[in-house]
Write a protein that holds these residues in place. Sequence first.
Motif, mmCIF file in Angstrom:
data_model
loop_
_atom_site.group_PDB
_atom_site.id
_atom_site.type_symbol
_atom_site.label_atom_id
_atom_site.label_comp_id
_atom_site.label_asym_id
_atom_site.label_seq_id
_atom_site.Cartn_x
_atom_site.Cartn_y
_atom_site.Cartn_z
ATOM 1 N N VAL A 1 0.869 -1.169 0.000
ATOM 2 C CA VAL A 1 0.000 0.000 0.000
ATOM 3 C C VAL A 1 0.909 1.223 0.000
ATOM 4 N N ALA A 2 0.846 2.007 -1.083
ATOM 5 C CA ALA A 2 1.783 3.119 -1.231
ATOM 6 C C ALA A 2 1.030 4.442 -1.365
ATOM 7 N N TYR A 3 1.614 5.478 -0.778
ATOM 8 C CA TYR A 3 1.055 6.830 -0.865
ATOM 9 C C TYR A 3 2.085 7.754 -1.494
ATOM 10 N N ASP A 4 1.606 8.778 -2.196
ATOM 11 C CA ASP A 4 2.550 9.752 -2.730
ATOM 12 C C ASP A 4 2.823 10.842 -1.679
ATOM 13 N N ASP A 5 3.605 11.847 -2.065
ATOM 14 C CA ASP A 5 4.025 12.873 -1.099
ATOM 15 C C ASP A 5 2.843 13.674 -0.553
ATOM 16 N N ASP A 6 1.732 13.696 -1.311
ATOM 17 C CA ASP A 6 0.559 14.443 -0.853
ATOM 18 C C ASP A 6 -0.389 13.578 -0.035
ATOM 19 N N GLY A 7 0.016 12.337 0.241
ATOM 20 C CA GLY A 7 -0.854 11.456 1.007
ATOM 21 C C GLY A 7 -1.906 10.764 0.179
ATOM 22 N N GLN A 8 -1.791 10.872 -1.149
ATOM 23 C CA GLN A 8 -2.762 10.228 -2.025
ATOM 24 C C GLN A 8 -2.385 8.754 -2.205
ATOM 25 N N LEU A 9 -3.357 7.872 -1.990
ATOM 26 C CA LEU A 9 -3.122 6.443 -2.220
ATOM 27 C C LEU A 9 -2.861 6.212 -3.707
ATOM 28 N N VAL A 10 -1.734 5.603 -4.029
ATOM 29 C CA VAL A 10 -1.409 5.361 -5.442
ATOM 30 C C VAL A 10 -1.540 3.883 -5.819
ATOM 31 N N THR A 11 -2.050 3.085 -4.894
ATOM 32 C CA THR A 11 -2.278 1.673 -5.203
ATOM 33 C C THR A 11 -3.751 1.343 -4.987
ATOM 34 N N GLY A 12 -4.616 2.194 -5.531
ATOM 35 C CA GLY A 12 -6.044 2.070 -5.274
ATOM 36 C C GLY A 12 -6.794 1.133 -6.200
ATOM 37 N N THR A 13 -6.143 0.620 -7.250
ATOM 38 C CA THR A 13 -6.808 -0.323 -8.147
ATOM 39 C C THR A 13 -5.909 -1.549 -8.332
ATOM 40 N N PHE A 14 -6.474 -2.591 -8.901
ATOM 41 C CA PHE A 14 -5.677 -3.803 -9.095
ATOM 42 C C PHE A 14 -4.697 -3.673 -10.263
#
Lengths: 282, 240
Positions: B141-154
């Motif tokens: 589960v990874a987030y970018d610098d802005d706290g946005q989830l970047v692993t939200g889909t398969f």
Amino acid sequence: MIPAAFDYVAPESLDDVITALVDGGEDAKLLAGGHSLIPLMKLRVAAPSLLVDLRKLPGLHGVQRQDGHWRIGALTTHAVLEHAPELGVVSDVAATIADPQVRHRGTIGGSLAHGDSASDLPAAMLICEAEVTLQGQSGQRTVACADLFQDYLTTALAEDEVLTEIRVPVLDGYGHAYQKFTRRAEDWAMAGVCAVVKLSDGVVADARVGLTNLGSVPLRATAVEQALQGLPATAESLAAAAEHAAEGINPPADLNASTEYKQHLARVLTRRALADAVANAG
Amino acid sequence: MAWAPPGVEVNSPPHWPLARGEVNHVGDLVAVVIGDDRYAVADAVDDVMVEYEPLAAVVDAEAAIVGAPFVHEELGTNFGAHACVVDVDPETGKTTIVRYVAVDDCGNPINPINPINPMLIDGQIHGGVVFGIGQALYEQVAYDDDGQLVTGTFVNYALPTAAEVPSFETDRTVTPSPVNSMGVKGVGEAGTIAASAVVTNAVIDAIRPLGVDYMNMPLSPIRVWEAIQDASGSRAEANR
């Protein structure tokens, strides 16, 4: 995962398709296999007001050999290319696209018109020095694939134009290979390298190398190609030439790879693709 | 007490609210303090003294088989052993699982109350192992610098598929559980428990000659490649 509302037409002639595109304006999109466009619509990254489906158009399917070229209809699926080994590197590349379901729906014309540098076919078109036929309101024109890809998801197609045919020069006697690096079998390439090599008495007469997903557009590794010209096709010379693969490229870092790692992959995959291509060169 | 059909007697081990005589793991309750107000209780907690004798960790498989203490002596024996062979490409860092063997013990598969279809047991093991492989090699589960989830889909949250795993080889030992009438033991999580450890150990074993003896999961290609680079020192030199 539900697309915005859109209108839909499925014309039965190319003229009607072009008319629909013109009438639909800039928000009209062509639909071929749909395996790039539909996911984008579901994510609402794309929200066309009109889809013009090409599925009823006759005559845009299949592969023919004519005057030293393969003429490939734009609606030919990846699965057809995969099972046509005479197409060389084009067949190698098509066989690696996503999974069998996608390859039976996705089309070469759709892939090229989408203009995604992470797609597998565009770099192969560059090294084959293929050209595409575009049909629009004011007639037909031919564009080299080297001029087709302009930026990320941006091509030379005008709003009223339909990509109808791809002409790929027959590369008789060339060895060919594609090295695609993914975490999982069905993923887009983290990096990919396609190569074609022609030998003459064990010496490289012509070598061409294409790079997938290592920039905003598909690329040719011209420094590698020049470094190999006229050299004996030994493991050492291929490895030395492959060291030039990342020259001038600056692939953006993403979830799975840093820029440095992608540049490293470009060199490793180039060496392997060249070795594979030399091994099956006639 | 577990439910059982009429006429069937089920025995089950006693569950004590506090540790009795021995503590099984960090966090086991050893004392309860009850009082009229929280400050008095907090003071009283300070006065609780626990004398204990720590046992040495057993990290050797042979030693574990012969005579090492069980964590839950009264529950009998829950065990399995998994082994895995991987190929690691040292140039790209990519791991391919070549062979995976799982031997688990779920007690009595054919019990007097409810015979279990052996394919169900294998299916549980297969699914659990794929889960463990996902944790070891792919899932993050990874987030970018802005706290946005970047692993939200398969597409970007990488789950292993059938193409990423080998055909599993499964086998069983049958050691009926002494603490229930059916002699059965849980198997639903058996695959998961072993898989992430065995896959990680296999990768580390493969790249130990290159100087890597520890990595955090998931062992993605870039992490393996960077670990090899760091161990060989060439990255450090290149950055100078």
